[in-house]
Each structure stands twice: as C-alpha cells, then as structure tokens.
Design a protein around this motif. Structure first.
Motif, PDB file in Angstrom:
ATOM      1  N   GLY A 236       0.858  -1.186   0.000  1.00  0.00           N
ATOM      2  CA  GLY A 236       0.000   0.000   0.000  1.00  0.00           C
ATOM      3  C   GLY A 236       0.888   1.227   0.000  1.00  0.00           C
ATOM      4  N   LYS A 237       0.352   2.308  -0.491  1.00  0.00           N
ATOM      5  CA  LYS A 237       1.186   3.519  -0.561  1.00  0.00           C
ATOM      6  C   LYS A 237       1.433   4.051   0.863  1.00  0.00           C
ATOM      7  CE  LYS A 237      -2.686   6.613  -0.889  1.00  0.00           C
ATOM      8  NZ  LYS A 237      -3.772   6.907  -1.787  1.00  0.00           N
ATOM      9  N   PRO A 238       2.412   4.938   1.008  1.00  0.00           N
ATOM     10  CA  PRO A 238       2.657   5.530   2.319  1.00  0.00           C
ATOM     11  C   PRO A 238       1.381   6.142   2.891  1.00  0.00           C
ATOM     12  CG  PRO A 238       4.378   6.169   0.791  1.00  0.00           C
ATOM     13  CD  PRO A 238       3.353   5.439  -0.008  1.00  0.00           C
ATOM     14  N   GLY A 241      -1.801   2.985   5.907  1.00  0.00           N
ATOM     15  CA  GLY A 241      -2.102   2.389   7.211  1.00  0.00           C
ATOM     16  C   GLY A 241      -1.451   1.034   7.421  1.00  0.00           C
ATOM     17  N   LYS A 242      -0.366   0.744   6.699  1.00  0.00           N
ATOM     18  CA  LYS A 242       0.280  -0.566   6.793  1.00  0.00           C
ATOM     19  C   LYS A 242       0.835  -0.821   8.203  1.00  0.00           C
ATOM     20  CE  LYS A 242       3.062   0.486   3.424  1.00  0.00           C
ATOM     21  NZ  LYS A 242       2.483   1.809   3.119  1.00  0.00           N
ATOM     22  N   SER A 243       1.542   0.170   8.723  1.00  0.00           N
ATOM     23  CA  SER A 243       2.119  -0.033  10.062  1.00  0.00           C
ATOM     24  C   SER A 243       1.019  -0.193  11.095  1.00  0.00           C
ATOM     25  CB  SER A 243       2.990   1.149  10.468  1.00  0.00           C
ATOM     26  OG  SER A 243       3.879   1.448   9.437  1.00  0.00           O
ATOM     27  N   LEU A 342      -9.904  -1.701   2.554  1.00  0.00           N
ATOM     28  CA  LEU A 342     -10.224  -0.287   2.399  1.00  0.00           C
ATOM     29  C   LEU A 342     -10.170   0.329   3.792  1.00  0.00           C
ATOM     30  CD1 LEU A 342     -10.977   1.701   0.207  1.00  0.00           C
ATOM     31  CD2 LEU A 342     -13.378   1.083   0.538  1.00  0.00           C
ATOM     32  N   ASN A 343      -9.010   0.913   4.079  1.00  0.00           N
ATOM     33  CA  ASN A 343      -8.742   1.343   5.463  1.00  0.00           C
ATOM     34  C   ASN A 343      -9.364   2.715   5.765  1.00  0.00           C
ATOM     35  OD1 ASN A 343      -7.604   1.135   8.018  1.00  0.00           O
ATOM     36  ND2 ASN A 343      -5.676   2.098   7.391  1.00  0.00           N
ATOM     37  N   LYS A 344      -9.408   3.002   7.025  1.00  0.00           N
ATOM     38  CA  LYS A 344      -9.914   4.269   7.574  1.00  0.00           C
ATOM     39  C   LYS A 344     -11.419   4.418   7.343  1.00  0.00           C
ATOM     40  CE  LYS A 344      -5.323   6.244   6.774  1.00  0.00           C
ATOM     41  NZ  LYS A 344      -4.449   7.388   6.559  1.00  0.00           N
ATOM     42  N   SER A 370     -10.847  -0.573   9.818  1.00  0.00           N
ATOM     43  CA  SER A 370     -10.176   0.576  10.428  1.00  0.00           C
ATOM     44  C   SER A 370      -9.036   0.033  11.275  1.00  0.00           C
ATOM     45  CB  SER A 370     -11.135   1.386  11.301  1.00  0.00           C
ATOM     46  OG  SER A 370     -10.365   2.339  12.018  1.00  0.00           O
ATOM     47  N   ALA A 371      -7.830   0.249  10.766  1.00  0.00           N
ATOM     48  CA  ALA A 371      -6.664  -0.249  11.487  1.00  0.00           C
ATOM     49  C   ALA A 371      -6.521   0.506  12.803  1.00  0.00           C
ATOM     50  CB  ALA A 371      -5.412  -0.088  10.641  1.00  0.00           C
ATOM     51  N   LEU A 372      -6.932   1.758  12.785  1.00  0.00           N
ATOM     52  CA  LEU A 372      -6.809   2.583  13.985  1.00  0.00           C
ATOM     53  C   LEU A 372      -7.758   2.109  15.078  1.00  0.00           C
ATOM     54  CD1 LEU A 372      -5.267   5.179  14.883  1.00  0.00           C
ATOM     55  CD2 LEU A 372      -7.336   6.452  14.294  1.00  0.00           C
ATOM     56  N   LYS A 373      -8.986   1.832  14.684  1.00  0.00           N
ATOM     57  CA  LYS A 373     -10.001   1.446  15.686  1.00  0.00           C
ATOM     58  C   LYS A 373     -10.052  -0.069  15.895  1.00  0.00           C
ATOM     59  CE  LYS A 373     -12.271   5.575  15.563  1.00  0.00           C
ATOM     60  NZ  LYS A 373     -12.851   6.474  16.387  1.00  0.00           N
TER      61      LYS A 373
HETATM   62  P1  GDP Z   1       1.813   3.409   6.499  1.00  0.00           P
HETATM   63  O1  GDP Z   1       2.681   4.485   6.014  1.00  0.00           O
HETATM   64  O2  GDP Z   1       1.093   2.749   5.395  1.00  0.00           O
HETATM   65  O3  GDP Z   1       2.521   2.428   7.367  1.00  0.00           O
HETATM   66  O4  GDP Z   1       0.671   4.094   7.370  1.00  0.00           O
HETATM   67  P2  GDP Z   1       0.540   4.273   8.948  1.00  0.00           P
HETATM   68  O5  GDP Z   1       0.077   3.035   9.590  1.00  0.00           O
HETATM   69  O6  GDP Z   1       1.792   4.911   9.445  1.00  0.00           O
HETATM   70  O7  GDP Z   1      -0.670   5.294   9.036  1.00  0.00           O
HETATM   71  C1  GDP Z   1      -0.622   6.596   8.475  1.00  0.00           C
HETATM   72  C2  GDP Z   1      -1.540   7.499   9.254  1.00  0.00           C
HETATM   73  O8  GDP Z   1      -2.892   7.073   9.099  1.00  0.00           O
HETATM   74  C3  GDP Z   1      -1.265   7.511  10.755  1.00  0.00           C
HETATM   75  O9  GDP Z   1      -1.431   8.797  11.222  1.00  0.00           O
HETATM   76  C4  GDP Z   1      -2.349   6.598  11.296  1.00  0.00           C
HETATM   77  O10 GDP Z   1      -2.699   6.897  12.626  1.00  0.00           O
HETATM   78  C5  GDP Z   1      -3.478   6.862  10.357  1.00  0.00           C
HETATM   79  N1  GDP Z   1      -4.407   5.726  10.273  1.00  0.00           N
HETATM   80  C6  GDP Z   1      -4.096   4.433  10.013  1.00  0.00           C
HETATM   81  N2  GDP Z   1      -5.206   3.680   9.990  1.00  0.00           N
HETATM   82  C7  GDP Z   1      -6.244   4.518  10.255  1.00  0.00           C
HETATM   83  C8  GDP Z   1      -7.659   4.323  10.384  1.00  0.00           C
HETATM   84  O11 GDP Z   1      -8.200   3.220  10.271  1.00  0.00           O
HETATM   85  N3  GDP Z   1      -8.402   5.429  10.637  1.00  0.00           N
HETATM   86  C9  GDP Z   1      -7.851   6.649  10.777  1.00  0.00           C
HETATM   87  N4  GDP Z   1      -8.659   7.671  11.032  1.00  0.00           N
HETATM   88  N5  GDP Z   1      -6.536   6.864  10.662  1.00  0.00           N
HETATM   89  C10 GDP Z   1      -5.725   5.802  10.422  1.00  0.00           C
END
Ligand code: GDP
Length: 468
Positions: A236-238, A241-243, A342-344, A370-373
């Motif tokens: 996935g692109k930067p 939400g991969k991390s 499909l994240n977020k 939602s990776a965050l939630k």
């Molecule tokens: P990566 O670059 O693909 O590894 O992406 P990160 O995991 O670092 O996420 C990038 C940003 O998106 C961070 O600020 C995360 O907190 C945010 N993020 C990741 N997943 C979600 C999500 O499900 N919902 C929301 N609102 N933010 C998210």
C-alpha cells in the motif's frame, strides 16, 4: 536396502548430547546412546542406594549424584533404557541435571573424557532410522513436530510420525510391485502366464494410482500453507495504514517471533496466529517511513514479494481518492490473490467498490476496515478461512504432503505413471512398462527411506537440532 551401505552407515560408537535448550531452566537433560551408554554413565554416577545402573532394569529411574573423581557436580535423576526398546533402539541413558548450561557442559565434558562422542545434530533420530525404529518420513516428522508453530502443523507431523503417510506409500509400492512382478513373470514364462488383456487392466490400475498420487500432490500447496503459514505480503502507498494494520495484528495475535538472522532485512517478517490460522506477514512498511514505498523498495522487489505471496493485503486509504501510486501497486498485484483492505472506514469515504474494480478487476475480497479502531479483523479472518482452509480450521482425515522433498519425489512418480500410460497407449513392449513402474516404485521408496543413499541421510538429519 543395500546391505553394504547399511553396514557403512550402521553406528557402532556411543554418542551424547544436551537434549534440552541451553538456557537456565528447571532441568536439563543429557542423552547418551550406544553400547557403552550404561557402563560409562556408571563411572560418573553414584546412586543414592549404591546400586549400579548396569544392574538396573530397563525403564527405571535412579536418584543420585554425578561425580568428577571426588568432586560432586550435580544431584541428578538417571533413566535407563535398553536395546532394542529405546528411542534409538540402542542402550540409552538420560541424565536429568539441574538446568544450568554450565552444569550440563561440565557433565558432557566428563562423558567425552570417558570416550563418548558428541552427537551430530539429529544423530539420535538417524540411529532410530538406521536401526529400523522409524522410516525416513517418520524421522522427518520428528523434526516437523518439534518445529510446529500451529495446530495444523503439529497434527500433520504427529500423523506422519505415527506412520500414516508411510502406510499409504507402502500400499502404493506394493500395488506397483505386484504389476512389475506380474510382467516379469509373464516375460520369463510366457507359456504359463499370459499377458492377454493385461494392458487394459494395467491402464485401469495406473489411472487409479495416478489419481491417488495427484491427490497427494494437490494436498501439498494447501498443506504447506497450513503448516508454514499463509505467506502474506502487505502492500500500500505511504500513509495507507500498513504499520497500523501490522501493529493491530501483532498486538492482538503475536504468538511467534520469527528470527531471520543473517538475512537482509529489507522487509519485516512476523508470524501471527489469527483465529488459529498462521499468517507469515511480510511488511513492506518496514523499509520506509513516509516516502514512496514502492519506489524505494524497487518495483522489482515488490514484484518478487508479490510473486512469492499466497495472499496480498492491499491497503487503500478510503478517506482520500485513488492516486497514481495506488494504480501502480494495483498493476503489480493484479494477477495475484489480492484482498483489498479499504482502510480508515471511520472517516468519510472517498473510494467506492467501483473505483477499486476499475483499477483492480478481480480482487478476492474488498473489505472496509479501520486499522486505527481495530475494526474488520474478524471479517478478514472469516474470508481467509474460506480462501485457505475450506471454511474449517481443523484437521480432516486427509493425508497431506507437507515436505518439499516428498512432493518433488511424488512429482516424479506421477511422471513415471504417465509414461506407463503413454507406453500402454502406444502398445510398446512390456519391458518399457516395467522400467517406468520400477522408477515409480523407487521414488516412492525414497520418501520412506527404503531406497536411500548416504548423502541424502546426512542432508536430512543435519537439519535436526542437537540432542534429537
Ligand atoms: P503506512 O505508512 O502505510 O505504514 O501508514 P501508517 O500506519 O503509518 O498510518 C498513516 C496514518 O494514518 C497515521 O497517522 C495513522 O494513525 C493513520 N491511520 C491508520 N489507519 C487509520 C484508520 O483506520 N483510521 C484513521 N482515522 N486513521 C488511520
């Protein structure tokens, strides 16, 4: 088995090794096997009841002390096993010491001073094999059992250890040998044994054998995934939400840590258990931080990982429209097994299913998460279960091939059987049939070790751990 080979390989000396992990622990076990095992242990062990181990019955345990001349080294329990009813089928002793690496090394050194040799990795099991206690596929299953990381891997290896695969292979070999013997007798004695109508019978027989062989070959891919984990590449692109996804998966499910010492860490690899399914996660987020991931890891590397993957988790940031970079990644993965995450989904969405299908026509699933939630993981697990486990994460009665060596040999067996069918079709002379049948018979024999050479045995057992 060729007996000159047998005697060359047949062990005659006595070996010892530490059989437990060398870290401070409750107990540590030293294993000794061979004709001098009991007598030599007697020279360093003083039983509390003053009895000699050489006079002890098999399967008894003795309390006492290990001495280096007059210096007491440790308080121990010693088990005695007698040939042929031991793991190696030789006289064996196990000394249960206190589990300190220093103590264990000291006792081991005492034994080597008395002329006992340190075992090679896997040498105890190799002896079990050479002494006819285990066949080769059963011996390989011992190591698989030790390295099992999930239920399936454990069950599959225990089944193999119990000889279920061997039994099947033996039946196939018997069937083939019967046909070879029939052809040879008929050729030797044409007056009494007729080959009339035989080619139809053999055609039927070969087709039935082929079908069993093909089922086993087909079980390999599934068996390998179940045993070693679904090789899952996260792309996935930067900022997609991969991390966050990785942390979510690791946080909840971290069960196993994969240590890939010595390899270039251009990606992070971790094994997790998700509802009983093992996922070998390859995280391309490990190499980047905020820049163009695909660019940085190189399109070639991305393709390489995508090609190796059983599954690609392709992350899109649902809160922003699709970008050029999303499209570029989609192009790389389009022919693979791709699950779109499909994240977020907690944010307002800018991407719909149609948008995704326009850049990636055949994903195996599109799942809002939602990776965050921490939302969507149960749904993801359910999809994986259908994709890789036919909906059921339990073992069934099928016999799986999980070992690449077995699978490659089985491929050759298949080729030989196809050749027999071809020769039958072309009405070739019977000798041709028996040559190919013999090849199939031999290659099946290599799986269980009825046919073996020294190098193969060495190669297989050298992969074992010490003391096994
Ligand atoms: P990566 O670059 O693909 O590894 O992406 P990160 O995991 O670092 O996420 C990038 C940003 O998106 C961070 O600020 C995360 O907190 C945010 N993020 C990741 N997943 C979600 C999500 O499900 N919902 C929301 N609102 N933010 C998210």
């Amino acid at each position: 088995m060729d007996f000159s080979l047998w005697s060359a390989m047949y062990p005659s000396d006595t070996i010892c090794a530490i059989a437990t992990a060398t870290a401070p622990s409750g107990i540590g076990i030293i294993r000794i096997s061979g004709k001098d095992a009991i007598a030599v242990t007697d020279t360093i062990f003083r039983a509390a009841n003053h009895k000699k181990l050489s006079e002890a019955a098999a399967y008894t345990m003795h309390y006492g002390f290990i001495y280096d001349q007059d210096q007491m080294i440790d308080e121990v329990l010693v088990s005695v096993f007698r040939a042929p009813h031991s793991y190696t089928a030789e006289d064996s002793v196990e000394i249960n010491c206190h589990g300190g690496p220093f103590i264990l090394q000291k006792v081991l050194k005492l034994l080597t001073q008395k002329g006992i040799r340190i075992a090679e990795p896997g040498e105890f099991t190799k002896r079990a094999f050479l002494n006819g206690r285990l066949d080769l596929s059963e011996a390989e299953a011992v190591m698989d059992t030790i390295s099992a990381q999930n239920e399936f891997a454990l069950e599959a290896s225990v089944k193999q250890l119990r000889g279920e695969l061997s039994q099947l292979i033996r039946t196939l070999r018997q069937d083939i040998l019967y046909e070879i013997a029939f052809i040879e007798s008929a050729l030797d004695d044409p007056e009494h044994i007729s080959l009339e109508g035989y080619s139809e019978k053999l055609t039927e027989k070969c087709k039935a054998l082929l079908s069993q062989v093909e089922t086993l070959i087909a079980s390999y891919q599934n068996g390998k995934i179940r045993k070693e984990g679904i090789y899952t590449v996260i792309l996935g692109k930067p900022n997609a939400g991969k991390s966050s996804l990785l942390n979510l998966l690791l946080g909840e499910n971290r069960a196993i840590v994969t240590d890939i010492a010595g390899t270039t860490r251009d990606v992070l690899e971790e094994d997790i258990l998700l509802n009983g399914m093992q996922l070998h996660l390859v995280d391309t987020a490990g190499i980047h931080s905020s820049e163009d991931t695909i660019e940085q890891m190189g399109v070639e590397k991305a393709i390489e990982y995508a090609n190796r993957a059983d599954l690609i988790l392709y992350l899109l940031d649902g809160s922003t429209p699709i970008t050029e970079e999303d499209i570029r990644i989609a192009r790389i993965v389009q022919d693979k097994k791709v699950m779109v995450l499909l994240n977020k989904k907690d944010l307002t969405q800018s991407i719909g299913e149609e948008d995704i299908k326009s850049i990636l026509p055949r994903p195996v699933a599109i799942l809002p998460i939602s990776a965050l939630k921490g939302e969507g993981m149960e749904e993801m697990a359910a999809i994986l279960k259908d994709l890789f486990y036919e909906g059921e994460v339990t073992m069934n009665d099928q016999i799986y091939l999980t070992n690449l060596r077995h699978k490659q040999l089985m491929d050759q067996v298949k080729q030989s059987l196809l050749q027999v069918l071809h020769s039958l079709d072309q009405q070739m002379p019977e000798d041709f049939l028996s040559i190919d049948l013999m090849d199939a018979y031999k290659n099946l024999g290599f799986i269980i070790g009825e046919e073996i050479d020294d190098d193969l045995a060495d190669e297989i057992f050298s992969k074992f751990c010490m003391g096994k």
